[in-house]
Design an enzyme around this catalytic site. Structure first.
Site, PDB file in Angstrom:
ATOM      1  N   ASP A 205      -1.123  48.624  51.506  1.00 47.28           N
ATOM      2  CA  ASP A 205      -0.047  49.536  50.636  1.00 47.28           C
ATOM      3  C   ASP A 205      -0.301  48.701  49.842  1.00 47.28           C
ATOM      4  O   ASP A 205      -0.468  47.562  49.205  1.00 47.28           O
ATOM      5  CB  ASP A 205       1.673  48.225  51.148  1.00 47.28           C
ATOM      6  CG  ASP A 205       1.372  49.567  52.862  1.00 47.28           C
ATOM      7  OD1 ASP A 205       0.709  50.822  52.984  1.00 47.28           O
ATOM      8  OD2 ASP A 205       2.596  49.186  53.698  1.00 47.28           O
ATOM      9  N   LYS A 227       2.083  54.660  50.132  1.00 44.98           N
ATOM     10  CA  LYS A 227       2.908  55.244  50.523  1.00 44.98           C
ATOM     11  C   LYS A 227       3.579  55.247  48.460  1.00 44.98           C
ATOM     12  O   LYS A 227       4.832  54.914  48.421  1.00 44.98           O
ATOM     13  CB  LYS A 227       4.233  55.594  50.850  1.00 44.98           C
ATOM     14  CG  LYS A 227       3.622  55.637  52.263  1.00 44.98           C
ATOM     15  CD  LYS A 227       5.016  55.061  53.489  1.00 44.98           C
ATOM     16  CE  LYS A 227       4.056  54.996  55.351  1.00 44.98           C
ATOM     17  NZ  LYS A 227       4.519  54.615  55.978  1.00 44.98           N
TER      18      LYS A 227
END
Ligand SMILES: C[S@@+](CC[C@H](N)C(=O)[O-])C[C@H]1O[C@@H](n2cnc3c(N)ncnc32)[C@H](O)[C@@H]1O
Length: 412
Positions: A205, A227
């Site tokens: 991430d 994200k």
């Protein structure tokens, strides 16, 4: 005929604020950029497309991104260049320009003509270990691991200390969720570090400690599933599918996240998806930014006489938003320190709701941005001022906001 080993001059480059140009925006570039940012280099990425974690770094102002193909002249003012594209002709052109400008240049696809080679690196406390294995990355990584173990033993003043125990590796194909801490690679736990050393695949991430990617064994697959708020993202189902797919191929998959996987990290969803698919999981706790970011800014979330507890809240849905299930009135009365994650945009609404529910408008508040990263910064204010005038000037994500008397301890 065997090639003669070349004698190198190993140097420690001090890159702070020095321009480094990375040509290419894929996973290899991501690995290098993480390490460059840790060294506080001024990084420029030239590539028409970049992986999501690099796009996020550009959006956060951590790197300068030129979304186009490389052109002669891009190395102007650079101290160092890295040719990281998948196109050998482009990499060769970057190397040619670097030679003309007398800028050292690494080349990922074919290091033979490059003027600089990337060592396998490892860090332990004050020591940096860097190993060149005569252009054999596997040998370099193995030597690096041995050297780091020896350095750790020496630092403990115990030269006979046993090497690190390997993680269990009797189960082929599994997923290890590793909480990576707030961003400083040294805040990754030892167990998390060991897990990375066993990984065949790392699914990462954007807020994970990206600098550790550079220390991975050569050949480890890095899957970027960042994200970006209101931007690019990989749906959770797709992330689950990647984890299951790789584990079913018998690979050891490390799912590397920022902070702790179970604090707003959707870690349990991944554990459940793996369980449903019959894939074994292990969870390695991480240092959550909810506590670490304030702490790194000098703020204790509890302090005798000031706060008897703390409440960690997601601010992604503002008070009044139908998606919010938080009882802000109760929080206003609760008397604990409030720690708000994902609450940059909603901060004025949150402050307004707390004041309206009776929390003192003079309550101090501190926002810690980029906690644990070289760019860490803190902004201070009061609940009333934020409710009335908006967020402190310069507030940007990622940030943890601490609300309560302990926020007065904020340093800088
Ligand atoms: C999706 S949550 C993940 C939290 C993470 N699992 C943890 O335990 O820290 C992302 C939020 O964590 C906070 N955050 C994560 N890393 C941070 C850092 N280095 N500095 C400040 N805030 C951070 C921000 O509030 C960000 O919006």
């Amino acid at each position: 005929m065997a090639e003669h080993a070349e004698t190198l001059l190993p140097l420690g480059l001090r890159l702070r604020d020095r321009r480094v140009v990375v040509v290419g925006g894929g996973r290899v570039a991501l690995r290098r950029v993480g390490a460059l940012l840790q060294a506080r280099a001024a990084v420029t990425v030239v590539s028409p497309e970049v992986v999501a974690a690099l796009e996020d770094l550009a959006l956060r102002g951590q790197v300068e991104w030129h979304p186009r193909f490389y052109a002669d002249g891009d190395l102007e003012g650079a101290w160092l260049a890295m040719a990281c594209t998948a196109d050998p002709e482009v990499n060769a052109a970057v190397l040619r320009e670097a030679e003309v400008r007398r800028v050292f240049c690494l080349r990922v696809d074919d290091a033979r003509d490059a003027s600089a080679w990337m060592p396998a690196t490892g860090r332990s406390g004050p020591a940096t270990v860097s190993v060149h294995g005569d252009r054999n990355p596997r040998r370099a990584a193995a030597l690096r691991d041995a050297a780091v173990t020896a350095v750790e033993a020496a630092l403990r003043d115990d030269p006979g200390a046993p090497a690190r125990p390997p993680l269990r590796d009797d189960t082929p194909g599994r997923v290890i969720l590793v909480g990576g801490g707030p961003g400083d690679p040294e805040l990754l736990t030892l167990k998390g570090f060991q897990a990375l050393a066993t990984a065949d695949v790392v699914v990462v991430d954007r807020l994970a400690p990206l600098a550790v990617l550079d220390g991975l064994r050569e050949g480890v697959e890095v899957v970027d599933v960042s994200k970006i708020p209101r931007g690019r993202f990989t749906p959770q189902e797709e992330i689950n599918a990647v984890l299951v797919d790789r584990a079913r191929r018998g690979l050891t998959v490390v799912r590397l996240k920022g902070g702790d996987s179970f604090v707003f990290g959707r870690g349990m969803e991944e554990v459940l998806a793996c369980a449903e698919a019959g894939v074994a999981t292990e969870v390695v706790p991480g240092v959550t930014s909810a506590i670490a970011a304030p702490e790194l800014a000098g703020i204790p979330v509890t302090h005798r006489g000031l706060s008897q507890g703390f409440t960690v809240i997601s601010g992604h849905a503002a008070p009044g938003d139908p998606r919010s299930t938080v009882d802000w009135d109760a929080l206003a009365r609760g008397g604990t320190t409030l720690v708000v994650l994902m609450g940059v945009e909603t901060l004025p609404a949150i402050a307004g709701a707390l004041v309206a529910a009776g929390r003192d408008a003079d309550t101090p508040l501190a926002c810690v941005m980029d906690g644990g990263l070289p760019t860490q910064a803190v902004l201070s204010g009061t609940l009333g001022a934020v409710a009335k005038d908006g967020p402190p000037d310069g507030l940007r994500p990622p940030a943890v906001t601490v609300i309560g008397p302990v926020a007065r301890f904020a340093a800088g």
